[in-house]
Structure formats: structure tokens, C-alpha cells
Design a protein around this motif. Structure first.
Motif, mmCIF file in Angstrom:
data_model
loop_
_atom_site.group_PDB
_atom_site.id
_atom_site.type_symbol
_atom_site.label_atom_id
_atom_site.label_comp_id
_atom_site.label_asym_id
_atom_site.label_seq_id
_atom_site.Cartn_x
_atom_site.Cartn_y
_atom_site.Cartn_z
ATOM 1 N N GLY A 121 0.806 -1.225 0.000
ATOM 2 C CA GLY A 121 0.000 0.000 0.000
ATOM 3 C C GLY A 121 0.831 1.263 0.000
ATOM 4 N N HIS A 122 1.975 1.233 0.712
ATOM 5 C CA HIS A 122 2.841 2.422 0.766
ATOM 6 C C HIS A 122 3.417 2.756 -0.605
ATOM 7 N N LEU A 123 3.468 1.761 -1.486
ATOM 8 C CA LEU A 123 3.997 2.000 -2.838
ATOM 9 C C LEU A 123 2.922 2.513 -3.783
ATOM 10 N N LEU A 124 1.649 2.429 -3.360
ATOM 11 C CA LEU A 124 0.535 2.778 -4.242
ATOM 12 C C LEU A 124 -0.115 4.105 -3.908
ATOM 13 N N ILE A 125 -0.256 4.420 -2.606
ATOM 14 C CA ILE A 125 -1.039 5.598 -2.196
ATOM 15 C C ILE A 125 -0.398 6.268 -0.985
ATOM 16 N N GLY A 126 -0.462 7.591 -0.976
ATOM 17 C CA GLY A 126 -0.092 8.368 0.204
ATOM 18 C C GLY A 126 -1.297 9.166 0.671
ATOM 19 N N ILE A 127 -1.658 9.032 1.945
ATOM 20 C CA ILE A 127 -2.847 9.721 2.480
ATOM 21 C C ILE A 127 -2.413 10.795 3.465
ATOM 22 N N HIS A 128 -2.888 12.016 3.214
ATOM 23 C CA HIS A 128 -2.613 13.153 4.106
ATOM 24 C C HIS A 128 -3.931 13.560 4.756
ATOM 25 N N GLY A 129 -4.028 13.345 6.075
ATOM 26 C CA GLY A 129 -5.271 13.631 6.789
ATOM 27 C C GLY A 129 -5.378 15.070 7.222
ATOM 28 N N GLN A 130 -6.585 15.420 7.703
ATOM 29 C CA GLN A 130 -6.841 16.822 8.080
ATOM 30 C C GLN A 130 -6.097 17.236 9.339
#
Length: 553
Positions: A121-130
């Protein structure tokens, strides 16, 4: 990039199947409509913790799947190949949650552990939360942000490996030092025992030899008498002896043989018996001649035999095992001597390993300083655009070789000044909530450009931003979307209007059940949604005009 997301019976979603495109996708909706549900569902696919409470009421199972194109993600392709997972330039992550709380994860139809799902998952998407900007106040997160921007993974891996090597040697050295007192006591005992056995110096097989020799000498008188008696019977007795009797028998046998040749074998056997008797007599005579009564030598044997038995009792072994026991003690003593050498070698090895670690950590620190200066300029430029024209951002990198960790010896501190004439201070002391969110957003966008993650999600990271600043944020994200797939959950029309495409989240109730849906908007629908974000419940011609202007700009 993320191509499709399917959600079944998750939270208040009954069924959603969403197709996504490249570029920036704006996601908006009314408060409470569930704008972040799709992101939460995606998080499940990426290995986040599963909870049975997330299953839609009335359903027995929730299922989420995400399909990714791997055409521009070589790292993900390599990961799948290394883990023997077929891909064909595509990857499908699927996660199921049952009502009993159990969950299963699959990659391209193959069940795999969550740890592997997270790694992929770390190679596919980066999520930045509020709330990401709040994490920025923590020094360890500041370090992570700087290292993500610097992208010096090889240096980080080398430092971490070197750190763990030092810790392993430290542990081994500590154990050797703890055992040193016990080894010293054992060594002193061994030295005494070995010295005693060295002095006795028994050789291999010696005990058996002296035991046999002692038995022989101790019984020499009886041996002499018995040998003489045997010789007397065999040949020395003048009146009658075995040899003379056999000669008489042979003579008579020869007479019998002359009458009947059938008895020739008897004569032959008698002759053989005579030969055996004569040889036995010779052997006994030779032995008797060599047998001596030597009381002095016998006493020496008795003393050595007695000493051997005494030492054997003392060392709790059989006397015939004394030589082997001696050799065993010698080997153990030599090993303890080598342990002392090993202790010194281990101390030297630790010193060399610590120096190697410091050398690697110093190179990592220099890299951080270099990229910190680069990031200083970019973040400062970014916050100028985000309505902080006099602001200045700086990263302090302090190397302290007395404080070591798997991540090096650096203490990282984000410093900022928001007003001219004020000195740089830690960001937690001087930045207000709005300033902090703007600085944090600027850093996130800048670091996201540097990190090779094909899909980025920004979940309401624009909280606390409005007006012209929001328009700048929107343009930043759109520019980022030119090279990276970007999803932005937002409540700001200035941000939403910059999307290459726009999705609307709606919550509805029917027959006592609540359901969330997400639909792509066409141009006319986008104008209407932007107008709603601009004017609230009341949409006027002015808000419509403003919405159209946002799209045009």
C-alpha cells in the motif's frame, strides 16, 4: 494509479463502484454526508485495522476492493514479482470483514498477511489527513518529513543497519562481562586442577599398563613357583613327565602303525602334541628366566597406582578415565583463556562499530542539512503564496553523537517566524492554528512532489484556510495533479474548482435506512455544486456567476 474502487455494505454505503481518472479529483458534499467514507474504505484495502462495527446494519459482511494500474509504478511491480504475485500491469487489493470481526486480505486473488498489504500500500497511495499539520509539531514527524523529501533511503538503511549491529555487539559484550566473574572462579579452579594433573602427567593408557605390571610383580613369587611346577610336569621330573610319556606313546604308536597303517593318524597327532608340549615348556622357561623379584620397582608402581586412584576419586572419574579427564580440563581452560581474548576483541569490535555508525550518521546528517536548506527555500516561498508574505521557514539540524538512534544522531526542529523582525522559533511556539495548517499544507504538497507515490489523497487538509489563500491551495493541488493522481476532500469552492474532475457525495434516507452515494459531476452540475459551496442553501445568480468564474480560472 487508482482506477476503480468498489464498496459493499461498508458503514452507510450499500454499494458503490467508482471509476477514477488521472489528475486532480475534487470530492465535496454536505457536512455529515460521508465524504471520507471512500477514503476509509480504501484504507481497509491498504491494511488498516478492521472493525465489525463498520459493516452496514443488516449485512453479514463488508467487502472493499481497489484496482490499480501499475504502468508507471515499477516499485510496486517489483514488489509483486518478489512476492510471487502475478500482476499483468494491474493490481487488485480486496478486503473482507465478517460479522464476527474476522477479516481477510487478498492481492490479485491471493490471500496474504496484512503486514504485506501495508508494505504494498505504501507503494501505491499516500494519504494526508486533516490533522496532519498537528503531527508536524512532533520532532519525530518533522524528521520523517525531511527524510521523505530528501529521499535518501540508502543512507537511512545503512545507518539503521549499523545501529542494530552496534546494539547486537553491545548485548554480546554485556553478556560476556556478566559471565566474567563466574568464568574467573571456574578458571581458578581449573588452573589448580590442571596443575595437579600436569604434575602427575599420566599418559594415555598408562593406568591400564601399570595396573597390569603391578599385578604381575605383586604375584611374582606365586608365578615362579607355578612356572617351575609346570616345567617339572612337562619335562623336568626325572621319574615321570609329559614329554617322556609322549615319547613312549609315540614309540608304541609306531609299532601299532607297522601292523595297521590305519593308525598312522594317531601317531601324527601324538607327534603334534609332543611339539606343543615342547613349545609350551620353552615359553614357560623363557618367561621364568625374565621374571625378577624387584621390590623397589614394585613399590614405585604401587605409589603411582595409588596416586592415580586418589586423583580419580578426587575428580569423580574412573582411574582409567583420568587421562581423558585431564585433556578435557585443559581444553576448557584454553577456551576460558580464549574467552578473555574474545572479551577484548569484542570491546575493540564495538568501538569500531560505533565509529562506523557515527561515520554513517554523519553522512546522513550532511544530507539532511543539504536538503533542509533546499526545503527551507521552497516552504518559505510556499507560505508567502499562502498569505504569509513576511514569513520565513527554516529547519534546524543538530548533530549530537551522544544521542544515537536507528535514525541517526540528528535533532530536527522546524523553525518559523511570521512577522518581520522576529527571530526564528520552534513552530509550536509561534504559529497560530491557521498559520500552522498553511505551513503544513505547503510542506505536504512540496514533499508529495518529491516522493514517488503515484496517488495522493488530501482529506480536508485545507481546514482553517479561506479566501485568496484557498485559491492558491487549489492551484497548488492542481499543479501537483498534473504529474500525480490527486484526490482532495474539501469544503472550499476555491479548492474544489481546481479539480480536473469533481465527485459529489450525497446521503439519503429511504424506508428507514440511510445510504451514501458518490457520483461524478458534469460541468453544469459542478457549477451548481460550487455555487452551493459559495452561497450555502441559497443559490443566486451571483453565486452561479462566481462558480462559473472559479471554473474558468
Amino acid at each position: 494509479m487508482l482506477c476503480q474502487l468498489s464498496i459493499n455494505n461498508f458503514a452507510i454505503v450499500r454499494f458503490l463502484e467508482l471509476d477514477f481518472k488521472a489528475g486532480m479529483t475534487s470530492i465535496t458534499g454536505e457536512t455529515g454526508a460521508g465524504k471520507s467514507i471512500a477514503i476509509d474504505a480504501l484504507g481497509l484495502c491498504l491494511g488498516n485495522r478492521a472493525d465489525a462495527h463498520t459493516i452496514r446494519p443488516g449485512a453479514n459482511k463488508a467487502e472493499v476492493s481497489a484496482r490499480f494500474s501499475l504502468l508507471d509504478i515499477p516499485l510496486a511491480k517489483r514488489w509483486l514479482e518478489d512476492n510471487d504475485l502475478d500482476h499483468d500491469d494491474e493490481c487488485i487489493l480486496r478486503r473482507t470483514i465478517s460479522i464476527d470481526g474476522r477479516s481477510r486480505a487478498y492481492v490479485n486473488g491471493n490471500p496474504i498477511p496484512l503486514a504485506q498489504v501495508k508494505a504494498l500500500g505504501h507503494l501505491l497511495i499516500g494519504i494526508h489527513g486533516q490533522h496532519a499539520h498537528h503531527a508536524m509539531l512532533k520532532h519525530e514527524h518533522q524528521l520523517t518529513l525531511l527524510d521523505s523529501y530528501a529521499n535518501h533511503k540508502m543512507l537511512l538503511d545503512t545507518v539503521e543497519s549499523s545501529y542494530h549491529r552496534c546494539k547486537t555487539i553491545e548485548k554480546q559484550l554485556k553478556q560476556l562481562e556478566l559471565d566474567q566473574h563466574e568464568r574467573l572462579a571456574r578458571k581458578q579452579l581449573l588452573q589448580y586442577q590442571v596443575e595437579e594433573l600436569n604434575e602427575f602427567a599420566i599418559t594415555k593408557g598408562e593406568f591400564e599398563t601399570i595396573e597390569a605390571e603391578h599385578k604381575k610383580l605383586a604375584n611374582s613369587t606365586a608365578l615362579i613357583e607355578l612356572c617351575r611346577s609346570q616345567l617339572d610336569i612337562l619335562q623336568d621330573n626325572d621319574q615321570a613327565n609329559v614329554e617322556s610319556l609322549l615319547n613312549t606313546s609315540i614309540s608304541q604308536g609306531q609299532d601299532l602303525e607297522s601292523y595297521d597303517t590305519e593308525l598312522s593318524s594317531v601317531v601324527l597327532m601324538l607327534n603334534e602334541a609332543l611339539i606343543q608340549v615342547q613349545e609350551s615348556s620353552s615359553e614357560l622357561d623363557r618367561y621364568l628366566q625374565g621374571l625378577e623379584l624387584d621390590p623397589e620397582y614394585l613399590e614405585q608402581l604401587e605409589q603411582r597406582l595409588s596416586k592415580a586412584l586418589q586423583l580419580a576419586r578426587k575428580h569423580h572419574v574412573n582411574a582409567n578415565e583420568l587421562y581423558a579427564h585431564h585433556q578435557s580440563l585443559l581444553a576448557e581452560l584454553n577456551e576460558l583463556d580464549s574467552d578473555d581474548d574474545k572479551l577484548e576483541e569484542m570491546r575493540e569490535l564495538l568501538q569500531k562499530s560505533q565509529q562506523a555508525y557515527l561515520n554513517h550518521a554523519s553522512k546522513l546528517s550532511q544530507s539532511r542539512i543539504r536538503y533542509a536548506k533546499e526545503l527551507d527555500k521552497k516552504v518559505t516561498q510556499s507560505i508567502h503564496q499562502l498569505s504569509m508574505p513576511k514569513g520565513k521557514f527554516s529547519i534546524s539540524v543538530t548533530f549530537n553523537q551522544d544521542v544515537i538512534s536507528p535514525h541517526g544522531c540528528d535533532a530536527i526542529d522546524f523553525l518559523v517566524t511570521t512577522n518581520p523582525g522576529q527571530p526564528l522559533q520552534p513552530i509550536a511556539k509561534v504559529a497560530s492554528g491557521g498559520e500552522l495548517s498553511r505551513i503544513g499544507l505547503g510542506i505536504q504538497v512540496i514533499t508529495a512532489k518529491k516522493v514517488a507515490t503515484p496517488t495522493l489523497i488530501f482529506d480536508e487538509v485545507d481546514v482553517g484556510i479561506s479566501g485568496p489563500t484557498a485559491a492558491v491551495v487549489g492551484r497548488m493541488l492542481r499543479t501537483l495533479g498534473e504529474s500525480t493522481q490527486v484526490f482532495c476532500v474539501t469544503h472550499l469552492p476555491q479548492v474544489a474548482g481546481n479539480g480536473h474532475q469533481h465527485m459529489f457525495v450525497n446521503k439519503s434516507s429511504k424506508a428507514g435506512k440511510t445510504e451514501t452515494s458518490m457520483t461524478p459531476l458534469n460541468k453544469a452540475q459542478r457549477v451548481e455544486e460550487l455555487a452551493r459551496l459559495l452561497g450555502g442553501d441559497t443559490i443566486t445568480s451571483n453565486t452561479i456567476a462566481n462558480a462559473k468564474e472559479l471554473l474558468r480560472s
